[in-house]
Design a protein around this motif. Structure first.
Motif, PDB file in Angstrom:
ATOM      1  N   LYS A  43       0.632  -1.345  -0.293  1.00 21.09           N
ATOM      2  CA  LYS A  43       0.350   0.131   0.289  1.00 21.09           C
ATOM      3  C   LYS A  43       0.812   1.170   0.115  1.00 21.09           C
ATOM      4  N   GLN A  44       0.414   1.534  -1.461  1.00 21.10           N
ATOM      5  CA  GLN A  44       1.351   3.361  -0.839  1.00 21.10           C
ATOM      6  C   GLN A  44       0.723   4.701  -0.440  1.00 21.10           C
ATOM      7  N   LEU A  45       1.529   5.366   0.235  1.00 25.70           N
ATOM      8  CA  LEU A  45       0.459   6.662   1.074  1.00 25.70           C
ATOM      9  C   LEU A  45       1.563   7.601   1.273  1.00 25.70           C
ATOM     10  N   THR A  46       1.172   9.100   1.407  1.00 21.72           N
ATOM     11  CA  THR A  46       1.501   9.879   1.810  1.00 21.72           C
ATOM     12  C   THR A  46       1.459  10.563   3.125  1.00 21.72           C
ATOM     13  N   VAL A  47       3.151  10.033   3.837  1.00 21.92           N
ATOM     14  CA  VAL A  47       2.284  11.010   5.375  1.00 21.92           C
ATOM     15  C   VAL A  47       3.525  12.415   5.278  1.00 21.92           C
ATOM     16  N   ASP A  48       2.923  12.877   5.917  1.00 22.56           N
ATOM     17  CA  ASP A  48       4.390  14.425   6.312  1.00 22.56           C
ATOM     18  C   ASP A  48       4.889  14.992   4.849  1.00 22.56           C
ATOM     19  N   GLY A  49       4.133  14.846   3.767  1.00 20.75           N
ATOM     20  CA  GLY A  49       5.083  15.233   2.354  1.00 20.75           C
ATOM     21  C   GLY A  49       5.498  13.910   2.052  1.00 20.75           C
ATOM     22  N   ARG A  50       5.833  12.763   2.374  1.00 15.49           N
ATOM     23  CA  ARG A  50       7.359  11.425   2.393  1.00 15.49           C
ATOM     24  C   ARG A  50       6.444  10.849   1.670  1.00 15.49           C
ATOM     25  N   ASP A  51       6.632  10.032   0.777  1.00  9.26           N
ATOM     26  CA  ASP A  51       5.567   8.990   0.193  1.00  9.26           C
ATOM     27  C   ASP A  51       6.751   7.639   0.312  1.00  9.26           C
ATOM     28  N   MET A  52       5.268   6.734   1.247  1.00  9.85           N
ATOM     29  CA  MET A  52       5.925   5.840   1.436  1.00  9.85           C
ATOM     30  C   MET A  52       4.776   4.572   1.349  1.00  9.85           C
ATOM     31  N   MET A  53       5.419   3.590   0.901  1.00  9.97           N
ATOM     32  CA  MET A  53       5.735   2.117   0.651  1.00  9.97           C
ATOM     33  C   MET A  53       5.949   0.766   1.511  1.00  9.97           C
ATOM     34  N   LEU A  54       4.279   1.040   2.595  1.00 14.24           N
ATOM     35  CA  LEU A  54       4.206   0.364   3.221  1.00 14.24           C
ATOM     36  C   LEU A  54       3.829  -1.857   2.204  1.00 14.24           C
ATOM     37  N   MET A  55       4.899  -2.477   2.770  1.00 16.85           N
ATOM     38  CA  MET A  55       5.055  -3.997   3.026  1.00 16.85           C
ATOM     39  C   MET A  55       4.327  -4.383   3.845  1.00 16.85           C
ATOM     40  N   LEU A  56       3.209  -5.046   3.411  1.00 16.93           N
ATOM     41  CA  LEU A  56       1.812  -5.505   4.886  1.00 16.93           C
ATOM     42  C   LEU A  56       2.064  -6.928   4.891  1.00 16.93           C
ATOM     43  N   TRP A  57       2.990  -7.531   6.464  1.00 20.92           N
ATOM     44  CA  TRP A  57       3.131  -9.085   6.363  1.00 20.92           C
ATOM     45  C   TRP A  57       1.759  -9.457   6.851  1.00 20.92           C
ATOM     46  N   ASP A  58       0.673 -10.376   6.023  1.00 22.53           N
ATOM     47  CA  ASP A  58      -0.392 -10.606   6.772  1.00 22.53           C
ATOM     48  C   ASP A  58       0.326 -12.183   7.613  1.00 22.53           C
ATOM     49  N   ILE A  59       0.212 -11.839   8.725  1.00 25.93           N
ATOM     50  CA  ILE A  59       1.295 -13.290   8.873  1.00 25.93           C
ATOM     51  C   ILE A  59      -0.455 -14.389   9.966  1.00 25.93           C
ATOM     52  N   TYR A  60      -0.499 -15.953   9.727  1.00 28.66           N
ATOM     53  CA  TYR A  60      -0.621 -16.277  10.477  1.00 28.66           C
ATOM     54  C   TYR A  60      -1.548 -16.138  11.829  1.00 28.66           C
ATOM     55  N   GLY A  61      -2.173 -16.102  12.665  1.00 33.04           N
ATOM     56  CA  GLY A  61      -2.452 -16.025  13.765  1.00 33.04           C
ATOM     57  C   GLY A  61      -2.004 -17.381  14.505  1.00 33.04           C
ATOM     58  N   GLN A  62      -0.907 -16.744  15.952  1.00 33.04           N
ATOM     59  CA  GLN A  62      -0.882 -17.346  16.897  1.00 33.04           C
ATOM     60  C   GLN A  62      -2.127 -18.513  17.987  1.00 33.04           C
ATOM     61  N   ASP A  63      -1.843 -19.753  17.998  1.00 37.33           N
ATOM     62  CA  ASP A  63      -2.273 -20.462  18.510  1.00 37.33           C
ATOM     63  C   ASP A  63      -2.161 -21.746  18.360  1.00 37.33           C
ATOM     64  N   ASP A  64      -2.278 -22.906  18.657  1.00 36.67           N
ATOM     65  CA  ASP A  64      -1.815 -23.786  19.355  1.00 36.67           C
ATOM     66  C   ASP A  64      -1.242 -24.721  17.508  1.00 36.67           C
ATOM     67  N   TYR A  65      -2.141 -24.024  16.731  1.00 33.05           N
ATOM     68  CA  TYR A  65      -1.538 -24.895  15.932  1.00 33.05           C
ATOM     69  C   TYR A  65       0.088 -24.198  14.718  1.00 33.05           C
ATOM     70  N   GLN A  66      -0.229 -23.234  14.422  1.00 35.51           N
ATOM     71  CA  GLN A  66       1.091 -22.076  14.577  1.00 35.51           C
ATOM     72  C   GLN A  66       1.345 -21.796  14.906  1.00 35.51           C
ATOM     73  N   SER A  67       2.774 -21.494  15.395  1.00 37.13           N
ATOM     74  CA  SER A  67       3.604 -20.342  16.373  1.00 37.13           C
ATOM     75  C   SER A  67       4.112 -19.191  15.602  1.00 37.13           C
ATOM     76  N   ILE A  68       3.612 -18.195  15.693  1.00 35.98           N
ATOM     77  CA  ILE A  68       4.742 -17.423  15.388  1.00 35.98           C
ATOM     78  C   ILE A  68       6.146 -16.547  15.024  1.00 35.98           C
ATOM     79  N   GLN A  69       7.293 -17.334  13.494  1.00 32.20           N
ATOM     80  CA  GLN A  69       8.398 -17.593  13.767  1.00 32.20           C
ATOM     81  C   GLN A  69       9.127 -16.408  13.762  1.00 32.20           C
ATOM     82  N   ALA A  70      10.429 -16.061  14.676  1.00 28.47           N
ATOM     83  CA  ALA A  70      11.181 -14.931  14.995  1.00 28.47           C
ATOM     84  C   ALA A  70      11.644 -14.323  13.267  1.00 28.47           C
ATOM     85  N   SER A  71      12.207 -15.265  12.534  1.00 29.41           N
ATOM     86  CA  SER A  71      13.234 -15.006  11.217  1.00 29.41           C
ATOM     87  C   SER A  71      11.402 -14.583  10.244  1.00 29.41           C
TER      88      SER A  71
END
Lengths: 170, 197
Positions: A43-71
């Motif tokens: 998602k591209q947006l402009t904040v305080d006059g600066r153009d930014m590109m956000l790389m949005l990492w949708d990471i699976y939810g933490q639960d008994d089946y999947q744990s978020i990896q630090a990597s």
């Protein structure tokens, strides 16, 4: 253009994928579709006059089946920590994930999203819990991926915080 | 096994085998699976010639892969599953980096059939949500059951007619059974609950 990696973190079924879909594509589906692995949106947006590109990492939810990896958090400039206001246990998960994220990448900016405000009648989390977190310096935004309430504001607030944050050295 | 057979086998399995050359460029060793070709086609203009442009997650994974190739690790390093929107469909993929015959290889596979765990996890999490919902409903019984127990206690502390006594005792036993069922479940919070936005 400034590029920043933003992770969506939290328990399962709190609305991380829906928040990204609302923000990036202005869409919402009531159907719960569990996330497996990682999915990246931009998602591209402009904040305080600066153009930014956000790389949005949708990471699976933490639960008994999947744990978020630090990597998977490596290179993250900030994150949105999502809680489902109708499920008290998701706040406990958020606290655990926040600790893990801080250990993995250091004290990068983050915002706690109190999601599903459209389901206020089913609210389960004690307001006091949020007051305590706010006192600790946590930024908190109430959101609804369904109605769009607070969504744009939350992403922009995080983008601004990342823009002005001092570089961290975990 | 002939080269042609191996190529067809890899194509049938949906595998893309890519070699990282010493000049840090990548060379596809297998015929491009349909999903990979589609990923490159759907990449944003200007990003169509890079792996990370076609599959942004690989930009991240290639850092890990570089370390594995540099260290000449014998064991493959795998990315774990990642999703990529290709042609309107969310594909589940997995990448592995390995060294073979002194060559740095990247294998990207599409996870299908039993390897695609999405339906199983979907079902498991739906059941977890159902269980949570059920627990929430049941914990709401704490208050009424306690009220009934206290009311019964008061009644039985007074004078009951002979025909009322066994009824009250029966009710008391039923309430105790209910309380035993509810005991493992936490009582809902009584203070500070948000009811309106």
């Amino acid at each position: 253009m400034i590029q920043k990696k933003v992770c969506m973190l939290g328990g399962f079924a709190v609305g991380k994928t829906s928040l990204v879909a609302r923000y990036v594509s202005s869409i919402f589906s009531d159907k719960y579709l569990s996330t497996v692995g990682v999915k990246i949106d931009k998602k591209q947006l402009t904040v305080d006059g600066r153009d930014m590109m956000l790389m949005l990492w949708d990471i699976y939810g933490q639960d008994d089946y999947q744990s978020i990896q630090a990597s998977q958090l490596r290179g993250m400039s900030g994150y949105l920590l999502v809680v489902d206001g109708t499920r008290r246990a998701t706040l406990d998960v958020a606290r655990q994930v926040q600790e893990m994220a801080t250990q993995a990448v250091g004290p990068v900016p983050f915002i706690l999203l109190l999601n599903k405000t459209d389901l206020a009648s089913e609210w389960e989390i004690d307001e006091q819990a949020f007051f305590k977190l706010a006192e600790q310096g946590w930024r908190i935004v109430r959101t609804s991926a369904k109605t769009g309430e607070g969504v744009e504001q939350a992403f922009e607030m995080l983008a601004r915080a990342m823009l002005h944050a001092a570089p961290s050295h975990p | 096994m002939s080269e042609e057979l191996i190529q067809d086998l890899l194509r049938a399995l949906g595998l893309a085998v890519i070699e990282r050359l010493p000049n840090s460029t990548y060379h596809l060793l297998t015929p491009a699976p349909g999903w990979l070709a589609a990923a490159f086609e759907s990449a944003e203009p200007g990003a169509q010639s890079t792996l990370g442009g076609a599959l942004p997650f690989l930009d991240h994974f290639l850092h890990q892969a570089d370390i594995a190739w540099h260290d000449r690790r014998a064991e493959p390093v795998t990315s774990g599953p990642f999703a990529a929107a290709v042609g309107g469909e969310d594909l589940l993929l997995r990448a592995s980096a390995l060294n073979l015959h002194g060559r740095a290889l990247l294998v990207v596979e599409r996870l299908t059939g039993e390897a695609d765990t999405r339906p199983i996890l979907q079902k498991a999490r739906e059941q977890l949500l159902d269980r949570e919902q059920l627990e929430r409903q049941v914990t709401k019984l704490h208050g009424p059951v306690t009220a009934i127990a206290q009311g019964l206690q008061r009644l039985m502390g007074g004078t009951l007619a002979p025909d009322q006594q066994p009824v009250a005792e029966g009710l008391a036993r039923a309430v105790e059974e209910l309380r035993a069922v509810l005991a493992p479940l936490p009582a809902p919070p009584q203070k500070g609950r948000r009811r309106t936005s």
